[in-house]
Design a protein around this motif. Structure first.
Motif, PDB file in Angstrom:
ATOM      1  N   UNK A 425       0.856  -1.196   0.000  1.00  0.00           N
ATOM      2  CA  UNK A 425       0.000   0.000   0.000  1.00  0.00           C
ATOM      3  C   UNK A 425       0.887   1.239   0.000  1.00  0.00           C
ATOM      4  N   UNK A 426       0.556   2.203  -0.878  1.00  0.00           N
ATOM      5  CA  UNK A 426       1.344   3.448  -0.910  1.00  0.00           C
ATOM      6  C   UNK A 426       0.624   4.517  -0.085  1.00  0.00           C
ATOM      7  N   UNK A 427       1.234   4.943   1.034  1.00  0.00           N
ATOM      8  CA  UNK A 427       0.542   5.915   1.891  1.00  0.00           C
ATOM      9  C   UNK A 427       0.506   7.294   1.249  1.00  0.00           C
ATOM     10  N   UNK A 428      -0.606   7.989   1.420  1.00  0.00           N
ATOM     11  CA  UNK A 428      -0.746   9.331   0.850  1.00  0.00           C
ATOM     12  C   UNK A 428      -0.399  10.394   1.874  1.00  0.00           C
ATOM     13  N   UNK A 429       0.070  11.531   1.364  1.00  0.00           N
ATOM     14  CA  UNK A 429       0.423  12.625   2.272  1.00  0.00           C
ATOM     15  C   UNK A 429      -0.829  13.277   2.849  1.00  0.00           C
ATOM     16  N   UNK A 430      -0.816  13.641   4.123  1.00  0.00           N
ATOM     17  CA  UNK A 430      -1.963  14.356   4.689  1.00  0.00           C
ATOM     18  C   UNK A 430      -2.115  15.731   4.026  1.00  0.00           C
ATOM     19  N   UNK A 431      -3.339  16.232   4.019  1.00  0.00           N
ATOM     20  CA  UNK A 431      -3.623  17.488   3.319  1.00  0.00           C
ATOM     21  C   UNK A 431      -2.785  18.646   3.855  1.00  0.00           C
ATOM     22  N   UNK A 432      -2.354  18.574   5.138  1.00  0.00           N
ATOM     23  CA  UNK A 432      -1.675  19.750   5.696  1.00  0.00           C
ATOM     24  C   UNK A 432      -0.319  20.054   5.066  1.00  0.00           C
ATOM     25  N   UNK A 433       0.261  19.100   4.319  1.00  0.00           N
ATOM     26  CA  UNK A 433       1.532  19.451   3.664  1.00  0.00           C
ATOM     27  C   UNK A 433       1.312  20.120   2.303  1.00  0.00           C
ATOM     28  N   UNK A 434       0.056  20.174   1.864  1.00  0.00           N
ATOM     29  CA  UNK A 434      -0.263  20.948   0.656  1.00  0.00           C
ATOM     30  C   UNK A 434       0.320  20.342  -0.608  1.00  0.00           C
ATOM     31  N   UNK A 435       0.601  21.220  -1.590  1.00  0.00           N
ATOM     32  CA  UNK A 435       1.009  20.768  -2.928  1.00  0.00           C
ATOM     33  C   UNK A 435       2.532  20.598  -3.017  1.00  0.00           C
ATOM     34  N   UNK A 436       3.066  19.765  -2.151  1.00  0.00           N
ATOM     35  CA  UNK A 436       4.518  19.626  -2.008  1.00  0.00           C
ATOM     36  C   UNK A 436       5.223  19.329  -3.330  1.00  0.00           C
ATOM     37  N   UNK A 437       4.624  18.481  -4.156  1.00  0.00           N
ATOM     38  CA  UNK A 437       5.307  18.058  -5.385  1.00  0.00           C
ATOM     39  C   UNK A 437       5.074  19.021  -6.541  1.00  0.00           C
ATOM     40  N   UNK A 438       4.267  20.053  -6.334  1.00  0.00           N
ATOM     41  CA  UNK A 438       4.069  21.049  -7.396  1.00  0.00           C
ATOM     42  C   UNK A 438       4.972  22.261  -7.169  1.00  0.00           C
ATOM     43  N   UNK A 439       5.544  22.369  -6.004  1.00  0.00           N
ATOM     44  CA  UNK A 439       6.311  23.574  -5.678  1.00  0.00           C
ATOM     45  C   UNK A 439       7.748  23.462  -6.175  1.00  0.00           C
ATOM     46  N   UNK A 440       8.326  24.623  -6.469  1.00  0.00           N
ATOM     47  CA  UNK A 440       9.698  24.647  -6.999  1.00  0.00           C
ATOM     48  C   UNK A 440      10.708  24.487  -5.860  1.00  0.00           C
ATOM     49  N   UNK A 441      11.787  23.742  -6.137  1.00  0.00           N
ATOM     50  CA  UNK A 441      12.811  23.546  -5.109  1.00  0.00           C
ATOM     51  C   UNK A 441      13.945  24.554  -5.273  1.00  0.00           C
ATOM     52  N   UNK A 442      14.603  24.850  -4.156  1.00  0.00           N
ATOM     53  CA  UNK A 442      15.784  25.714  -4.221  1.00  0.00           C
ATOM     54  C   UNK A 442      16.812  25.241  -3.193  1.00  0.00           C
ATOM     55  N   UNK A 443      17.991  24.846  -3.688  1.00  0.00           N
ATOM     56  CA  UNK A 443      19.096  24.511  -2.782  1.00  0.00           C
ATOM     57  C   UNK A 443      20.402  24.553  -3.558  1.00  0.00           C
ATOM     58  N   UNK A 444      21.509  24.714  -2.830  1.00  0.00           N
ATOM     59  CA  UNK A 444      22.810  24.665  -3.503  1.00  0.00           C
ATOM     60  C   UNK A 444      23.457  23.326  -3.196  1.00  0.00           C
TER      61      UNK A 444
END
Ligand SMILES: Cc1ncc(COP(=O)(O)O)c(C=O)c1O
Ligand SMILES: N[C@@H](CCOP(=O)(O)O)C(=O)O
Length: 462
Positions: A425-444
């Motif tokens: 079973x693949x667990x789903x993220x709770x709604x409180x983390x929002x659109x995590x995979x749609x947001x742009x990442x930034x790191x060096x």
């Protein structure tokens, strides 16, 4: 309340100073100069309290006069008001003997939120009094990073530089750090392991060229305030399962030894604890130390429980200090030996003093099997770290009359691949983390050398 360093040479500090200092100036970790005590009657009187009030009662003796009782209650109400479960750290029963204590109902889905939501408020409070600022440098194997960033993002007088080992945290964990858009948040992926990152953090505290210009602060569990806040949920679990009249055992998925040291503190304060089970993955330095007295670090092996892929466990030093006679200068000598050889033997006094602890190690097969057992036999989906705790809890051979509580340190959705492999079973993220995979990442990305990391921090700190 005053705090002393485990290495005996740094000045003793009060709670506000120790919170802002992080690591002691002699390289040691701060601990209270003595343990506050609660009588059985005082503990019994805490039964049924809302979590925020319980937290204030347990923390009050550590805070001393640095916060008024009313201000402390305002802060705990705010910190625990953001949790998605009314009980903050609810208990779930698995079978006749085993429970899990769910510590992942905070904003970033791991137990780190319980302490870091409070620590962010303490930074604001104490820095506000002196109009000061803090440059936080932290290391994460996945969970501290996001919890710390959530706690301080957007604060005016705090800047955070968070180091994570490149490619060795889960996608969810990385995105929870790198998608936060705030001018005071800086994410750095380094070539190396969490141990390498943690060593750099400790080195920067001792780097006079850096500390002359920047006040460096800590969000890792080297900061005493982190552990103080983690003591509370041992009381919460015990009170729900018959404490203080009944003694419990706790099984704790362990890496940096902060969470299980908080259990040791609870026991020192008078909470009846039968046994603290230190559960490790194949990075098992702590299992070897507690079972054979051999504290020797090898290289880190990546596992499905990446947050516990740690070999050099910072808070073990606090335990060695506390159970080995509280001799800071002798411990400093022992730790210098470890820094050189990457190995040391525990003294007889340390081994004897650590009798409350037992340990077990889970390999990848044990971890999957524990996830499967919990899901198929008890209907509970666990993350791989918690599964290591459960494996150890069941292997420890605790008297069946004693309840065993495994600390559920992360939400299963932080590690969906491992959970799916074990349970189907693949667990789903709770709604409180929002659109995590749609947001742009930034790191060096930086090479794993101290100089590269230090120059980046100095070049970007305001
Ligand atoms: C999910 C999870 N479980 C367990 C641990 C180990 O906790 P500690 O480092 O306090 O021993 C960590 C990291 O610290 C973690 O992130
Ligand atoms: N597992 C931690 C590692 C850092 O430990 P800390 O408790 O000292 O902050 C993580 O997930 O970052």
């Amino acid at each position: 309340m005053k705090y002393v360093s485990t290495r005996g040479e740094a000045p003793s500090l009060d709670f506000a100073e120790v919170t802002l200092a992080g690591l002691a100036s002699d390289g040691g970790l701060y601990v209270p100069e003595s343990w506050p005590q609660f009588s059985a009657a005082e503990i019994a009187a805490m039964r049924g309290l809302p979590y925020a009030e319980l937290a204030a009662r347990v923390m009050e003796p550590f805070v001393g006069d640095c916060l008024t009782p009313q201000r402390l209650r305002e802060l705990t109400a705010k910190a625990y008001g953001r949790f998605a479960h009314k009980a903050v750290t609810p208990l779930v029963q698995l079978d006749e003997q085993h429970w899990v204590l769910e510590l992942f109902h905070g904003p970033t889905l791991a137990f780190k939120d319980v302490a870091l939501q409070m620590l962010g408020l303490l930074f604001e409070e104490f820095l506000g009094r002196e109009e000061g600022s803090l440059t936080i440098v932290g290391a994460t194997s996945g969970d501290t990073g996001s919890a710390a960033i959530d706690a301080v993002a957007g604060l005016d007088n705090v800047e955070i530089f968070m180091l994570h080992p490149k490619g060795r945290v889960s996608d969810v964990q990385r995105r929870q750090m790198t998608t936060v858009r705030a001018p005071n948040v800086h994410n750095i992926a380094i070539d190396g392991s969490f141990d390498d990152a943690q060593a750099m953090v400790k080195r920067i505290f001792a780097d006079k060229d850096v500390t002359a210009k920047h006040r460096i602060g800590a969000v890792n569990s080297i900061n005493w305030a982190r552990l103080m806040a983690q003591v509370v949920y041992y009381f919460a679990a015990s009170l729900q399962l018959g404490g203080p009249e009944r003694s419990l055992a706790f099984s704790v998925p362990t890496g940096n030894f902060g969470d299980v040291f908080a259990g040791h503190v609870a026991a020192r304060m008078g909470l009846p604890i039968e046994q603290l089970i230190v559960a490790t993955n194949v990075n098992d330095i702590l299992h070897r130390a507690l079972s054979e007295g051999d504290y020797s670090a090898g290289s880190v092996t990546p596992t499905s429980a990446p947050s516990m892929d740690i070999q050099v466990s910072s808070n073990f030093e606090r335990l060695l200090f506390d159970v080995g006679g509280r001799d800071g200068l002798a411990l400093a000598e022992q730790m210098r030996g470890f820094d050189t050889a990457k190995a040391m033997r525990l003294t007889n006094a340390q081994t004897k003093g650590a009798a409350l602890f037992t340990s077990a190690r889970a390999d990848e097969g044990d971890t999957s099997q524990a996830m499967r057992w919990a899901y198929e036999q008890c209907g509970e989906m666990l993350d791989p770290h918690t599964a290591i705790g459960l494996h150890a809890a069941r292997a420890a051979g605790i008297d069946p009359a004693i309840p065993v509580v495994t600390l559920a340190t992360a939400h299963p959705a932080k590690f969906p691949d491992a959970v799916e492999r074990a349970t189907g079973i693949r667990p789903g993220l709770p709604a409180r983390v929002g659109d995590l995979f749609a947001r742009e990442e930034s790191f060096v990305e930086l090479p794993g050398t101290y100089e590269a990391v230090r120059d980046h921090i100095v070049g970007h700190a305001t």
